[in-house]
Each structure stands twice: as structure tokens, then as C-alpha cells.
Design a protein around this motif. Structure first.
Motif, PDB file in Angstrom:
ATOM      1  N   MET A   1       0.841  -1.183   0.000  1.00 58.74           N
ATOM      2  CA  MET A   1       0.000   0.000   0.000  1.00 58.74           C
ATOM      3  C   MET A   1       0.880   1.237   0.000  1.00 58.74           C
ATOM      4  O   MET A   1       1.798   1.383   0.792  1.00 58.74           O
ATOM      5  CB  MET A   1      -0.895  -0.034   1.230  1.00 58.74           C
ATOM      6  N   SER A   2       0.580   2.132  -0.892  1.00 60.28           N
ATOM      7  CA  SER A   2       1.360   3.359  -1.036  1.00 60.28           C
ATOM      8  C   SER A   2       0.799   4.444  -0.117  1.00 60.28           C
ATOM      9  O   SER A   2      -0.406   4.518   0.107  1.00 60.28           O
ATOM     10  CB  SER A   2       1.279   3.819  -2.488  1.00 60.28           C
ATOM     11  N   PRO A   3       1.679   5.320   0.417  1.00 66.57           N
ATOM     12  CA  PRO A   3       1.183   6.425   1.247  1.00 66.57           C
ATOM     13  C   PRO A   3       0.402   7.433   0.408  1.00 66.57           C
ATOM     14  O   PRO A   3       0.534   7.460  -0.815  1.00 66.57           O
ATOM     15  CB  PRO A   3       2.462   7.047   1.803  1.00 66.57           C
ATOM     16  N   SER A  62      11.205   7.436   3.289  1.00 66.88           N
ATOM     17  CA  SER A  62      11.921   6.585   2.344  1.00 66.88           C
ATOM     18  C   SER A  62      13.396   6.952   2.424  1.00 66.88           C
ATOM     19  O   SER A  62      13.907   7.225   3.499  1.00 66.88           O
ATOM     20  CB  SER A  62      11.343   6.789   0.942  1.00 66.88           C
ATOM     21  N   VAL A 131       2.222   7.549   6.319  1.00 65.83           N
ATOM     22  CA  VAL A 131       2.893   6.351   6.814  1.00 65.83           C
ATOM     23  C   VAL A 131       3.213   5.438   5.636  1.00 65.83           C
ATOM     24  O   VAL A 131       2.369   5.207   4.770  1.00 65.83           O
ATOM     25  CB  VAL A 131       1.994   5.599   7.823  1.00 65.83           C
ATOM     26  N   HIS A 132       4.451   4.924   5.604  1.00 69.67           N
ATOM     27  CA  HIS A 132       4.865   3.982   4.563  1.00 69.67           C
ATOM     28  C   HIS A 132       4.645   2.546   5.038  1.00 69.67           C
ATOM     29  O   HIS A 132       4.891   2.239   6.208  1.00 69.67           O
ATOM     30  CB  HIS A 132       6.347   4.160   4.233  1.00 69.67           C
ATOM     31  N   ALA A 133       4.204   1.698   4.145  1.00 68.54           N
ATOM     32  CA  ALA A 133       4.019   0.279   4.460  1.00 68.54           C
ATOM     33  C   ALA A 133       5.366  -0.438   4.331  1.00 68.54           C
ATOM     34  O   ALA A 133       5.615  -1.202   3.408  1.00 68.54           O
ATOM     35  CB  ALA A 133       2.989  -0.334   3.519  1.00 68.54           C
ATOM     36  N   ARG A 134       6.238  -0.148   5.293  1.00 72.55           N
ATOM     37  CA  ARG A 134       7.582  -0.718   5.350  1.00 72.55           C
ATOM     38  C   ARG A 134       7.850  -1.134   6.784  1.00 72.55           C
ATOM     39  O   ARG A 134       7.134  -0.728   7.696  1.00 72.55           O
ATOM     40  CB  ARG A 134       8.617   0.311   4.915  1.00 72.55           C
ATOM     41  N   ALA A 137       7.086   1.037   9.959  1.00 69.09           N
ATOM     42  CA  ALA A 137       6.119   2.056   9.526  1.00 69.09           C
ATOM     43  C   ALA A 137       6.689   3.475   9.598  1.00 69.09           C
ATOM     44  O   ALA A 137       6.211   4.324  10.350  1.00 69.09           O
ATOM     45  CB  ALA A 137       4.839   1.951  10.338  1.00 69.09           C
ATOM     46  N   ARG A 156      14.151   7.831   7.752  1.00 69.08           N
ATOM     47  CA  ARG A 156      13.139   6.998   8.416  1.00 69.08           C
ATOM     48  C   ARG A 156      13.207   7.147   9.937  1.00 69.08           C
ATOM     49  O   ARG A 156      12.856   6.229  10.665  1.00 69.08           O
ATOM     50  CB  ARG A 156      13.351   5.541   8.021  1.00 69.08           C
ATOM     51  N   THR A 159       8.635   7.097  13.112  1.00 66.97           N
ATOM     52  CA  THR A 159       7.761   6.000  12.713  1.00 66.97           C
ATOM     53  C   THR A 159       6.377   6.221  13.304  1.00 66.97           C
ATOM     54  O   THR A 159       6.158   7.155  14.093  1.00 66.97           O
ATOM     55  CB  THR A 159       8.303   4.654  13.227  1.00 66.97           C
ATOM     56  N   LEU A 160       5.482   5.335  12.967  1.00 67.03           N
ATOM     57  CA  LEU A 160       4.125   5.403  13.507  1.00 67.03           C
ATOM     58  C   LEU A 160       4.140   5.339  15.035  1.00 67.03           C
ATOM     59  O   LEU A 160       3.296   5.932  15.696  1.00 67.03           O
ATOM     60  CB  LEU A 160       3.296   4.248  12.934  1.00 67.03           C
TER      61      LEU A 160
END
Length: 195
Positions: A1-3, A62, A131-134, A137, A156, A159-160
Motif C-alpha cells: 500500500m502506497s502512502p 523513504s 505512513v509507509h508500508a515498510r 512504519a 526513516r 515512525t508510527l
């Protein structure tokens, strides 16, 4: 899923961007941590300020740091794209040992890439606090310019899980960003003088 990635223009004025975007993409062989990215952000920010613009800074969650320049929506995309490319070319020419505008990775030769390709009609840019799906997060986080001096700064860093603490302790550095909107007219004339 893209931010979430909003357009660079608003629905009521699709042909004129409300911001410029510069991405500072580190070399693949980044041995000095994030130092070259911080260094490049400072140089680019100084040049933009010299031109009378008010750049803002953010991590992307990223690899890169991003500089945004709020605009008053009086410039069309073609003019804005030409302007950002001129800025990047000028800065890269001044420091060709450390900076490049070469999009191909195999031609960058260990230099920081000044990426201006997002500045076109219908292009998008990661939203602040997206939020990035990495793993862990990572969150795209607005920064104050003084944070470039933080040795622990990285793309990075927040984070969440860690962003809420940051928001509790620090005022939003983009709180008054809408007051920083500028026309490119004067900046373009000044850039022509520098070039």
C-alpha cells in the motif's frame, strides 16, 4: 500500500502548482550516514532563500529528504518545472564533485542526486505525516531547519510509534507554511542574474 500522494496543485487551479518539490537522493554507497543529504539540503535551502523563497523541509519515510517551496499559484507547471531544473543545474555546476542532476544511477558516480522530476502537471508527492508500508512504519515528517544539525537525522527516523511523542514535544515546524507562499517572478529574475 502506497502512502497518500496529493497533486502539486489544488482542484480549483489545476494548471498552477502550489508548491515546488526537490528530492535529495543519497548515493547508493552512502558511507557517511546521512551527512551528504543534510549537506545538500543546507546548500539548496540557502540558494532558495537567496532567491527570496521560503523552503520547507521534511523526511519522506523513504531514502530522501524533500524540500518544498510554497507558491502563490501564479506560475504554470512548465515555468515552474523549468525554474526548478535551473536551480538544480546551477547548484550541481557549483559543486559537481558532490552534486548531480543525472537521473541514471550509473552516471551519478557517488554524488547526491538533485531530483526535480516531480514538478510537472499531475505529478504527486508524499503527504506530510504519511505512513509507509515498510518495516517499522516510517512516517514522512516535517522538519525545522535546525534539525539538519542533528547527527541522528535520517529519512526513516520517525515512525508510527515514535511520531506521537515528537508531536507532543515539538511544535509543528510547518504551522505557518501557508504564509510562506511566494511568486516565482522575482526569484526567476534573480536566478537569471546568478546564472
Amino acid at each position: 500500500m502506497s502512502p497518500p500522494r496529493p497533486w502539486l496543485s489544488s482542484a480549483d487551479c489545476l494548471d498552477c502548482p502550489d508548491r515546488l518539490v526537490f528530492d535529495l537522493d543519497p548515493p547508493d554507497s552512502e558511507r557517511d550516514g546521512f551527512e551528504s543529504v543534510r549537506w545538500g539540503a543546507r546548500r539548496l535551502g540557502d540558494l532558495l532563500a537567496e532567491l527570496g523563497l521560503r523552503p520547507a523541509l521534511m523526511t519522506t519515510g523513504s531514502r530522501v529528504l524533500r524540500l518544498l517551496v510554497p507558491l502563490d499559484r501564479s506560475t504554470d507547471f512548465d515555468t515552474a518545472r523549468h525554474f526548478v531544473r535551473q536551480i538544480a543545474d546551477l547548484l550541481a555546476a557549483r559543486r559537481s564533485d558532490r552534486l548531480t542532476t543525472e537521473a541514471r544511477k550509473n552516471r551519478r558516480r557517488g554524488r547526491l542526486y538533485l531530483d526535480t522530476q516531480r514538478n510537472a502537471y499531475a505529478q504527486t508527492s508524499v503527504a506530510p505525516c504519511a505512513v509507509h508500508a515498510r518495516p517499522h512504519a516510517p512516517v514522512a515528517t516535517p522538519l525545522a531547519w535546525t534539525e539538519l544539525d542533528d547527527a541522528e537525522l535520517g529519512p526513516r527516523r520517525w515512525t508510527l510509534h515514535t511520531l506521537p511523542e515528537r508531536l507532543d514535544k515539538h511544535e509543528n515546524p510547518w504551522k505557518d507554511l501557508s504564509r510562506c507562499r511566494r511568486s516565482l517572478d522575482r526569484a526567476r529574475r534573480h536566478l537569471d542574474d546568478l546564472a
